[in-house]
Each structure stands twice: as C-alpha cells, then as structure tokens.
Design a protein around this motif. Structure first.
Motif, mmCIF file in Angstrom:
data_model
loop_
_atom_site.group_PDB
_atom_site.id
_atom_site.type_symbol
_atom_site.label_atom_id
_atom_site.label_comp_id
_atom_site.label_asym_id
_atom_site.label_seq_id
_atom_site.Cartn_x
_atom_site.Cartn_y
_atom_site.Cartn_z
ATOM 1 N N LYS A 1 0.677 -1.132 0.017
ATOM 2 C CA LYS A 1 -0.069 0.199 -0.012
ATOM 3 C C LYS A 1 0.887 1.295 0.111
ATOM 4 C CE LYS A 1 -4.015 -1.881 2.307
ATOM 5 N NZ LYS A 1 -5.112 -1.630 3.259
ATOM 6 N N GLN B 1 -10.046 9.287 -2.442
ATOM 7 C CA GLN B 1 -11.348 8.374 -1.861
ATOM 8 C C GLN B 1 -11.401 7.141 -2.357
ATOM 9 O OE1 GLN B 1 -13.923 11.622 -1.118
ATOM 10 N NE2 GLN B 1 -13.898 11.307 1.034
ATOM 11 N N GLN B 2 -11.212 7.444 -3.603
ATOM 12 C CA GLN B 2 -11.503 6.122 -4.526
ATOM 13 C C GLN B 2 -10.278 4.997 -4.254
ATOM 14 O OE1 GLN B 2 -11.607 6.986 -8.743
ATOM 15 N NE2 GLN B 2 -11.715 4.878 -9.162
ATOM 16 N N HIS B 3 -9.132 5.608 -4.117
ATOM 17 C CA HIS B 3 -8.025 4.841 -4.107
ATOM 18 C C HIS B 3 -8.015 4.077 -2.487
ATOM 19 C CE1 HIS B 3 -5.439 6.459 -7.419
ATOM 20 N NE2 HIS B 3 -6.702 5.718 -7.941
ATOM 21 N N MET B 4 -8.384 4.996 -1.612
ATOM 22 C CA MET B 4 -8.466 4.705 -0.286
ATOM 23 C C MET B 4 -9.550 3.377 -0.090
ATOM 24 S SD MET B 4 -8.794 8.277 1.583
ATOM 25 C CE MET B 4 -9.135 7.881 3.247
ATOM 26 N N LYS B 5 -10.775 3.657 -0.627
ATOM 27 C CA LYS B 5 -11.647 2.385 -0.927
ATOM 28 C C LYS B 5 -11.147 1.083 -1.342
ATOM 29 C CE LYS B 5 -16.520 1.854 -1.559
ATOM 30 N NZ LYS B 5 -17.823 2.626 -1.965
ATOM 31 N N GLY B 6 -10.451 1.426 -2.588
ATOM 32 C CA GLY B 6 -9.876 0.119 -3.327
ATOM 33 C C GLY B 6 -8.632 -0.536 -2.550
ATOM 34 N N GLY B 7 -8.481 0.007 -1.376
ATOM 35 C CA GLY B 7 -7.193 -0.375 -0.537
ATOM 36 C C GLY B 7 -5.906 -0.185 -0.927
ATOM 37 N N PHE C 1 -14.486 8.020 7.280
ATOM 38 C CA PHE C 1 -14.059 7.343 5.861
ATOM 39 C C PHE C 1 -12.674 6.632 5.927
ATOM 40 C CE2 PHE C 1 -12.527 6.969 1.477
ATOM 41 C CZ PHE C 1 -13.629 6.065 0.985
ATOM 42 N N GLU D 1 -12.768 3.573 8.416
ATOM 43 C CA GLU D 1 -13.439 2.639 7.580
ATOM 44 C C GLU D 1 -12.534 1.803 6.792
ATOM 45 O OE1 GLU D 1 -17.003 4.089 5.941
ATOM 46 O OE2 GLU D 1 -17.817 4.791 7.735
ATOM 47 N N CYS D 2 -11.500 2.534 5.822
ATOM 48 C CA CYS D 2 -10.950 1.867 4.798
ATOM 49 C C CYS D 2 -9.360 1.542 5.510
ATOM 50 C CB CYS D 2 -10.438 3.282 3.941
ATOM 51 S SG CYS D 2 -11.934 3.737 2.801
#
Length: 132
Positions: free
Chosen positions: A6, A64-70, A96, A99-100
């Motif tokens: 990551k 945020q998209q990259h965070m959610k994607g791990g 958020f 949560e990620c």
C-alpha cells in the motif's frame, strides 16, 4: 503474483491557481517528509485552484477512490486545513479513512486532535440522541 504494498498518499491544495509558490512549498515539505520517512511507495494528490470550504475536488475524489480500493495506507498533508477548512468534512473524511484502514498524518501535528474531536462529537451525539 505479489500484490504491491500500500502507498502513502501525500495531499496538498491551494485555493488560487496563481499561488504556485504556496503549492511548491507544500510539495517540497511533503517530499522531504517522504524521504525522511523512507516512503518508497507514495503518490501525490493535488487540487490546484480549489477552495478548502468545498469538498468537491477531483484529487480528493480520486484519493477516496484509492482509499476504498485498498491502495492507500496513510494520508499525509501539511495540515488539516489542506484537506478541508470545514470541520464536518474533516471529521467525515477521518471517519471514511478509519473505515478504509487508512491513517491521517499532518506535518504540523494537528491530526492528533482528530481522535479527541471524534470522541467529543460522538459523546455529544449520544447525549443529544437520548433526549425525547
């Protein structure tokens, strides 16, 4: 095939596009931090010309998209005001991130107030929610 580690996300923002020196200074400080921290896997997210009172910004959305994607383990900014100048948006972003499984760090250290703020708002919500 080995999954890549990551990354650390370095976020910076300036409200006026003409303020390139301010953006350059933020970038230099963040890159220095990356070097000092030994970060080898990192990405820069920049919103140039976007007001900190609005959370509708392209780099924030991508982050945020990259965070959610791990893909992100940690977000680093010069200060919380670079993420947003709206306290509710900062707390929402911090929730958020939690949560990620992403931590938030700021160069000026004001990220340390996030846990206290979240606890305070949770206590106030619980107290207010109990009245009928």
């Amino acid at each position: 095939m080995k999954q890549p580690d990551k990354m650390t996300a370095y976020y910076y923002r300036a409200a006026q596009k003409v303020n390139d020196l301010y953006l350059d200074n933020q970038m230099r400080k963040l890159l220095h931090h990356a070097t000092e921290s030994g970060d080898t896997a990192f990405a820069l997210y920049v919103d140039n010309g976007y007001n900190g009172l609005s959370f509708d910004r392209p780099a924030v959305a991508l982050l945020q998209q990259h965070m959610k994607g791990g893909f992100i383990q940690r977000v680093v900014a010069a200060g919380l005001s670079r993420i947003s100048r709206n306290t509710a948006d900062i707390l929402s972003f911090a929730g958020f991130a939690d949560e990620c499984g992403v931590s938030i760090e700021t160069l000026d250290g004001d990220h340390k107030t996030l846990d206290m703020s979240k606890k305070l708002y949770a206590a106030l919500a619980a107290k207010g929610g109990g009245r009928r």
